[in-house]
Design a protein around this motif. Structure first.
Motif, mmCIF file in Angstrom:
data_model
loop_
_atom_site.group_PDB
_atom_site.id
_atom_site.type_symbol
_atom_site.label_atom_id
_atom_site.label_comp_id
_atom_site.label_asym_id
_atom_site.label_seq_id
_atom_site.Cartn_x
_atom_site.Cartn_y
_atom_site.Cartn_z
ATOM 1 N N ASP A 119 -2.889 -9.579 5.511
ATOM 2 C CA ASP A 119 -3.418 -9.669 4.152
ATOM 3 C C ASP A 119 -4.644 -8.770 4.033
ATOM 4 O O ASP A 119 -5.775 -9.242 3.887
ATOM 5 C CB ASP A 119 -3.762 -11.119 3.816
ATOM 6 N N ILE A 120 -4.412 -7.468 4.109
ATOM 7 C CA ILE A 120 -5.474 -6.478 4.002
ATOM 8 C C ILE A 120 -5.058 -5.445 2.958
ATOM 9 O O ILE A 120 -3.884 -5.316 2.622
ATOM 10 C CB ILE A 120 -5.763 -5.790 5.354
ATOM 11 N N ASP B 232 -5.072 -1.945 2.751
ATOM 12 C CA ASP B 232 -4.279 -0.765 3.087
ATOM 13 C C ASP B 232 -3.862 -0.800 4.546
ATOM 14 O O ASP B 232 -4.392 -1.593 5.346
ATOM 15 C CB ASP B 232 -5.076 0.516 2.808
ATOM 16 N N ARG B 233 -2.972 0.085 4.890
ATOM 17 C CA ARG B 233 -2.511 0.214 6.267
ATOM 18 C C ARG B 233 -3.688 0.565 7.173
ATOM 19 O O ARG B 233 -4.435 1.499 6.885
ATOM 20 C CB ARG B 233 -1.446 1.306 6.355
ATOM 21 N N ARG C 251 -0.098 0.882 1.119
ATOM 22 C CA ARG C 251 -0.372 -0.480 0.661
ATOM 23 C C ARG C 251 0.574 -1.515 1.261
ATOM 24 O O ARG C 251 0.341 -2.712 1.115
ATOM 25 C CB ARG C 251 -0.295 -0.535 -0.865
ATOM 26 N N GLY C 252 1.631 -1.060 1.896
ATOM 27 C CA GLY C 252 2.535 -1.998 2.544
ATOM 28 C C GLY C 252 3.433 -2.755 1.602
ATOM 29 O O GLY C 252 3.848 -3.879 1.896
ATOM 30 N N ASN C 253 3.749 -2.174 0.428
ATOM 31 C CA ASN C 253 4.639 -2.841 -0.523
ATOM 32 C C ASN C 253 6.074 -2.389 -0.281
ATOM 33 O O ASN C 253 6.520 -1.395 -0.844
ATOM 34 C CB ASN C 253 4.218 -2.508 -1.959
ATOM 35 N N ARG D 39 1.956 -5.484 3.576
ATOM 36 C CA ARG D 39 0.751 -6.154 3.085
ATOM 37 C C ARG D 39 1.118 -7.446 2.365
ATOM 38 O O ARG D 39 2.046 -7.481 1.555
ATOM 39 C CB ARG D 39 0.000 -5.232 2.121
#
Length: 264
Positions: A157-158, A160-161, A115-117, A173
């Motif tokens: 701004d998507i 998931d990876r 998720r890129g967090n 993200r």
């Protein structure tokens, strides 16, 4: 380091050395590896304590420590003293806690990566903003091996990876219009930023936000319309790639080439 110096340095390296550099970067970024090292050190210390209390050889105490912390429980090196039995019970619970924390960490790490967090802690890295065919083309056509000479971070701004994003590129993200997202991407310590969005207004706004965070970062912006170049030049951005100009120049070149072929 200048681009010329980077290219010269990369030419002097072999494929094996470049793979080693990429692997070392993965290891330095891995929190899981740090947890494993911490557990090994704890194992060695507990073995020394147990060997001293029980009066046994260190290699047997090391086996006991590993047996206890990993919750294997084979009982091949059982305690003989009351204090050792109590300590062993405590260490078993400690080992169970480490296992649970480790499993939770692996799960959370996987979810965050997808998720890129995360918060990027690179320095002198390149931040790519936007995920589209242009950024894909950029990554595929870089000179040298990706991730060896520079660290790259993708901000998009998507959900998931992207499945086709190279693993060596970190993914964050979020909406790059927001200052907090760019700060999480390490914009304060970045060397350069490449903005390639699907909307010129967003691109100009992002470029202005980047400058407000780090005035020294090199910014390259991709625009769709020539009309919007003036907005970027007003804030001092000179590295501008305009699709309209590129397409128009390509058509002009193709036209005159056909004309020459025709008249010849």
């Amino acid at each position: 380091m200048t681009d010329e110096a980077v290219l010269k340095k990369s030419k002097n390296r072999g494929p094996l050395q470049e793979k080693f550099i990429v692997l070392s970067k993965f290891l330095r970024r891995s929190r899981m590896l740090k947890v494993v090292i911490l557990v090994i050190l704890l194992n060695l210390v507990l073995a020394a304590i147990y060997a001293n209390i029980e009066g046994i050889d260190y290699h047997l105490a090391l086996y006991w420590a590993t047996d206890t912390l990993t919750n294997t429980g084979s009982g091949l090196v059982p305690p003989t003293l009351k204090v050792s039995w109590i300590g062993t019970t405590i260490f078993m619970w400690l080992g169970l806690g480490i296992t649970l924390v480790f499993v939770e960490f692996v799960y959370v790490k996987m979810v965050k990566n997808m998720r890129g967090n995360k918060v990027i802690k690179f320095k002198d890295h390149t931040i790519l903003i936007g995920w589209n065919p242009k950024i894909r083309h950029f990554l595929k056509n870089l000179q040298g091996t990706l991730g060896v000479d520079h660290n790259y971070v993708l901000v998009a701004d998507i959900a998931d990876r992207p499945f086709d994003l190279p693993q060596v590129v970190e993914f964050l993200r979020g909406n790059p219009d927001e200052e907090r997202i760019l700060i999480r991407a390490g914009m304060k310590d970045a060397q350069q930023a490449i903005v390639a969005t699907e909307d010129d207004a967003d691109a100009v706004l992002i470029a202005m936000t980047i400058q407000s965070i780090n005035i020294n970062v090199r910014i390259c912006v991709n625009l769709l319309s020539e009309e919007n170049i003036k907005h970027l030049k007003r804030i001092g951005i000179e590295q501008i790639v305009c699709d309209e100009n590129l397409t128009g120049n390509a058509l002009v070149d193709a036209f005159y080439k056909n004309q020459e072929d025709y008249f010849l």
